[in-house]
Design a protein around this motif. Structure first.
Motif, PDB file in Angstrom:
ATOM      1  N   ILE A 183     -93.055 -80.313 106.923  1.00 19.28           N
ATOM      2  CA  ILE A 183     -93.568 -79.493 108.602  1.00 19.28           C
ATOM      3  C   ILE A 183     -95.078 -78.323 107.803  1.00 19.28           C
ATOM      4  O   ILE A 183     -95.282 -78.164 107.046  1.00 19.28           O
ATOM      5  CB  ILE A 183     -93.008 -78.476 108.118  1.00 19.28           C
ATOM      6  N   GLY A 184     -96.250 -78.143 108.641  1.00 21.42           N
ATOM      7  CA  GLY A 184     -97.102 -77.775 108.881  1.00 21.42           C
ATOM      8  C   GLY A 184     -97.128 -76.433 108.643  1.00 21.42           C
ATOM      9  O   GLY A 184     -96.419 -75.609 107.824  1.00 21.42           O
ATOM     10  N   ASP A 185     -98.580 -75.803 109.093  1.00 15.05           N
ATOM     11  CA  ASP A 185     -98.914 -74.539 108.736  1.00 15.05           C
ATOM     12  C   ASP A 185     -98.333 -73.440 110.125  1.00 15.05           C
ATOM     13  O   ASP A 185     -98.979 -74.633 110.567  1.00 15.05           O
ATOM     14  CB  ASP A 185    -100.480 -74.393 108.583  1.00 15.05           C
ATOM     15  N   ARG A 186     -98.358 -72.468 109.768  1.00 11.56           N
ATOM     16  CA  ARG A 186     -98.009 -71.342 111.183  1.00 11.56           C
ATOM     17  C   ARG A 186     -97.300 -72.120 112.464  1.00 11.56           C
ATOM     18  O   ARG A 186     -97.268 -71.910 113.135  1.00 11.56           O
ATOM     19  CB  ARG A 186     -99.258 -71.565 111.447  1.00 11.56           C
ATOM     20  N   VAL A 187     -95.741 -72.401 111.368  1.00  7.31           N
ATOM     21  CA  VAL A 187     -95.042 -73.529 112.513  1.00  7.31           C
ATOM     22  C   VAL A 187     -93.561 -72.719 112.616  1.00  7.31           C
ATOM     23  O   VAL A 187     -93.126 -71.654 111.408  1.00  7.31           O
ATOM     24  CB  VAL A 187     -93.939 -74.583 111.777  1.00  7.31           C
ATOM     25  N   TYR A 188     -92.964 -72.014 113.684  1.00  8.94           N
ATOM     26  CA  TYR A 188     -91.879 -70.821 113.772  1.00  8.94           C
ATOM     27  C   TYR A 188     -90.916 -71.967 114.402  1.00  8.94           C
ATOM     28  O   TYR A 188     -91.097 -73.071 115.281  1.00  8.94           O
ATOM     29  CB  TYR A 188     -92.019 -69.774 115.181  1.00  8.94           C
ATOM     30  N   ILE A 189     -89.776 -71.694 113.393  1.00 16.88           N
ATOM     31  CA  ILE A 189     -87.966 -72.244 113.912  1.00 16.88           C
ATOM     32  C   ILE A 189     -87.436 -71.489 114.016  1.00 16.88           C
ATOM     33  O   ILE A 189     -87.146 -71.040 113.842  1.00 16.88           O
ATOM     34  CB  ILE A 189     -87.844 -72.875 112.196  1.00 16.88           C
ATOM     35  N   GLY A 190     -86.869 -71.662 115.820  1.00 15.27           N
ATOM     36  CA  GLY A 190     -86.494 -70.595 116.268  1.00 15.27           C
ATOM     37  C   GLY A 190     -84.892 -70.163 116.197  1.00 15.27           C
ATOM     38  O   GLY A 190     -84.305 -71.703 114.462  1.00 15.27           O
ATOM     39  N   PRO A 191     -83.766 -69.754 116.723  1.00 19.37           N
ATOM     40  CA  PRO A 191     -82.626 -69.272 116.270  1.00 19.37           C
ATOM     41  C   PRO A 191     -81.624 -71.043 116.283  1.00 19.37           C
ATOM     42  O   PRO A 191     -81.376 -71.130 117.290  1.00 19.37           O
ATOM     43  CB  PRO A 191     -82.148 -68.493 116.874  1.00 19.37           C
ATOM     44  N   GLY A 192     -80.830 -71.834 115.235  1.00 23.38           N
ATOM     45  CA  GLY A 192     -80.371 -72.139 115.567  1.00 23.38           C
ATOM     46  C   GLY A 192     -80.446 -73.393 115.182  1.00 23.38           C
ATOM     47  O   GLY A 192     -80.189 -74.978 115.554  1.00 23.38           O
ATOM     48  N   ALA A 193     -81.973 -73.664 115.168  1.00 27.52           N
ATOM     49  CA  ALA A 193     -82.734 -75.266 115.028  1.00 27.52           C
ATOM     50  C   ALA A 193     -82.130 -76.080 113.754  1.00 27.52           C
ATOM     51  O   ALA A 193     -81.936 -75.675 112.678  1.00 27.52           O
ATOM     52  CB  ALA A 193     -84.014 -75.034 115.072  1.00 27.52           C
ATOM     53  N   ALA A 194     -82.270 -77.191 114.081  1.00 32.34           N
ATOM     54  CA  ALA A 194     -82.098 -78.547 113.132  1.00 32.34           C
ATOM     55  C   ALA A 194     -83.557 -79.051 113.761  1.00 32.34           C
ATOM     56  O   ALA A 194     -83.897 -80.032 114.570  1.00 32.34           O
ATOM     57  CB  ALA A 194     -80.782 -79.221 113.146  1.00 32.34           C
ATOM     58  N   VAL A 195     -83.930 -79.438 111.992  1.00 27.50           N
ATOM     59  CA  VAL A 195     -84.764 -80.338 111.703  1.00 27.50           C
ATOM     60  C   VAL A 195     -84.563 -81.356 110.516  1.00 27.50           C
ATOM     61  O   VAL A 195     -84.274 -80.954 109.751  1.00 27.50           O
ATOM     62  CB  VAL A 195     -86.404 -79.484 111.515  1.00 27.50           C
ATOM     63  N   LEU A 196     -84.676 -82.532 111.006  1.00 27.17           N
ATOM     64  CA  LEU A 196     -83.299 -83.532 109.915  1.00 27.17           C
ATOM     65  C   LEU A 196     -84.399 -84.961 109.772  1.00 27.17           C
ATOM     66  O   LEU A 196     -85.237 -85.107 111.130  1.00 27.17           O
ATOM     67  CB  LEU A 196     -82.006 -83.295 110.600  1.00 27.17           C
ATOM     68  N   GLY A 197     -84.594 -85.833 108.461  1.00 30.58           N
ATOM     69  CA  GLY A 197     -85.150 -86.677 108.053  1.00 30.58           C
ATOM     70  C   GLY A 197     -86.471 -86.674 107.921  1.00 30.58           C
ATOM     71  O   GLY A 197     -87.342 -85.929 107.827  1.00 30.58           O
ATOM     72  N   ALA A 198     -86.812 -87.650 107.925  1.00 32.98           N
ATOM     73  CA  ALA A 198     -88.324 -87.988 107.179  1.00 32.98           C
ATOM     74  C   ALA A 198     -89.402 -87.998 108.288  1.00 32.98           C
ATOM     75  O   ALA A 198     -90.100 -88.918 109.206  1.00 32.98           O
ATOM     76  CB  ALA A 198     -88.356 -89.344 106.453  1.00 32.98           C
ATOM     77  N   ILE A 199     -89.573 -86.598 109.625  1.00 32.61           N
ATOM     78  CA  ILE A 199     -90.053 -86.361 110.452  1.00 32.61           C
ATOM     79  C   ILE A 199     -91.404 -85.514 110.437  1.00 32.61           C
ATOM     80  O   ILE A 199     -91.324 -84.386 109.059  1.00 32.61           O
ATOM     81  CB  ILE A 199     -89.898 -86.038 111.225  1.00 32.61           C
ATOM     82  N   ASP A 200     -92.016 -85.235 110.795  1.00 35.48           N
ATOM     83  CA  ASP A 200     -93.273 -84.097 110.087  1.00 35.48           C
ATOM     84  C   ASP A 200     -93.656 -83.141 111.439  1.00 35.48           C
ATOM     85  O   ASP A 200     -93.704 -84.104 112.774  1.00 35.48           O
ATOM     86  CB  ASP A 200     -94.927 -85.043 110.008  1.00 35.48           C
ATOM     87  N   ILE A 201     -93.996 -82.338 110.898  1.00 39.62           N
ATOM     88  CA  ILE A 201     -93.930 -80.975 112.228  1.00 39.62           C
ATOM     89  C   ILE A 201     -95.219 -81.142 111.983  1.00 39.62           C
ATOM     90  O   ILE A 201     -95.993 -79.945 111.128  1.00 39.62           O
ATOM     91  CB  ILE A 201     -93.001 -80.069 112.222  1.00 39.62           C
ATOM     92  N   GLY A 202     -96.115 -80.979 112.909  1.00 38.16           N
ATOM     93  CA  GLY A 202     -97.250 -80.543 112.972  1.00 38.16           C
ATOM     94  C   GLY A 202     -97.735 -79.092 112.369  1.00 38.16           C
ATOM     95  O   GLY A 202     -96.903 -78.123 113.668  1.00 38.16           O
ATOM     96  N   ASP A 203     -99.300 -78.403 112.548  1.00 39.69           N
ATOM     97  CA  ASP A 203     -99.517 -77.372 112.237  1.00 39.69           C
ATOM     98  C   ASP A 203     -99.367 -76.840 113.806  1.00 39.69           C
ATOM     99  O   ASP A 203     -99.894 -77.067 114.383  1.00 39.69           O
ATOM    100  CB  ASP A 203    -101.307 -77.042 112.414  1.00 39.69           C
TER     101      ASP A 203
END
Length: 205
Positions: A126-146
């Motif tokens: 997960i990159g910089d300055r990322v907002y992950i909202g209530p109840g969210a799921a981020v799963l597996g070998a993935i990239d979340i950009g800045d």
């Protein structure tokens, strides 16, 4: 450890608000415990000191997880400026990488997608300055950009580009306005990487 923790606390307000958060906010206890456990896990020291320190950190982590319901593994690499608005059922799997000035809200799960033995290749980055909202799921070998924004209750199983806003299950892209309205921290007006990303996003209302 201390420099990262200072930046974490700066997101909770001025000195008085930081002291109040340290004393009264379980979510901040979880962050303090993570910084200590991470230091104990990664610090270079003789084994005669390292082993009892890691045992103490593990026991204290167990207690903090029971009190706060926030699980931050010391194997997780989290950049400075972590902000957790509310305690409650935040789970971050080991070997996850999280960048600077990110926000994890209540009910967030960041973890592996495969069963059995897992490795760092199975964990999100997960990159910089990322907002992950209530109840969210981020799963597996993935990239979340800045500067990405993960909406409430989204289930993210594919990589997300910088400044993307994704919602739904499975998550789908709805805009490229990013997390700029939801992520704030001292001196962000002078953060050259944030300013460059904001400029790349185009006109921002």
């Amino acid at each position: 450890m201390f420099s990262n923790l200072r930046e974490d606390l700066r997101r909770y307000g001025g000195p008085g608000q930081q002291v109040k958060a340290l004393l009264l906010a379980p979510r901040v206890w979880a962050i303090v415990n993570y910084r200590f456990a991470r230091w104990a896990y990664t610090a270079r020291m003789p084994s005669v000191a390292r082993v009892p320190l890691k045992v103490f950190a593990r026991l204290f982590t167990f207690f903090i997880e029971m009190v706060t319901s926030v699980e931050l593994s010391p194997q997780t690499a989290i950049g400075a400026g972590l902000f957790i608005p509310h305690a409650g059922y935040v789970v971050v799997a080991s070997n996850t990488i999280i960048g600077l000035h990110c926000t994890l809200t209540q009910g967030v799960t960041i973890g592996h997608r495969a069963g059995g033995n897992v490795s760092e290749l199975d964990s999100p980055k997960i990159g910089d300055r990322v907002y992950i909202g209530p109840g969210a799921a981020v799963l597996g070998a993935i990239d979340i950009g800045d500067d990405a924004l993960i909406g409430a209750n989204a289930v993210v199983i594919r990589s997300v580009p910088p400044r993307a806003v994704v919602v739904g299950n499975p998550a789908r892209l709805i805009s490229m306005k990013g997390s700029f309205d939801l992520i704030s921290y001292p001196s962000m007006e002078h953060d050259t990487k944030r300013l460059a990303s904001l400029a790349a996003a185009g006109p921002h209302e």
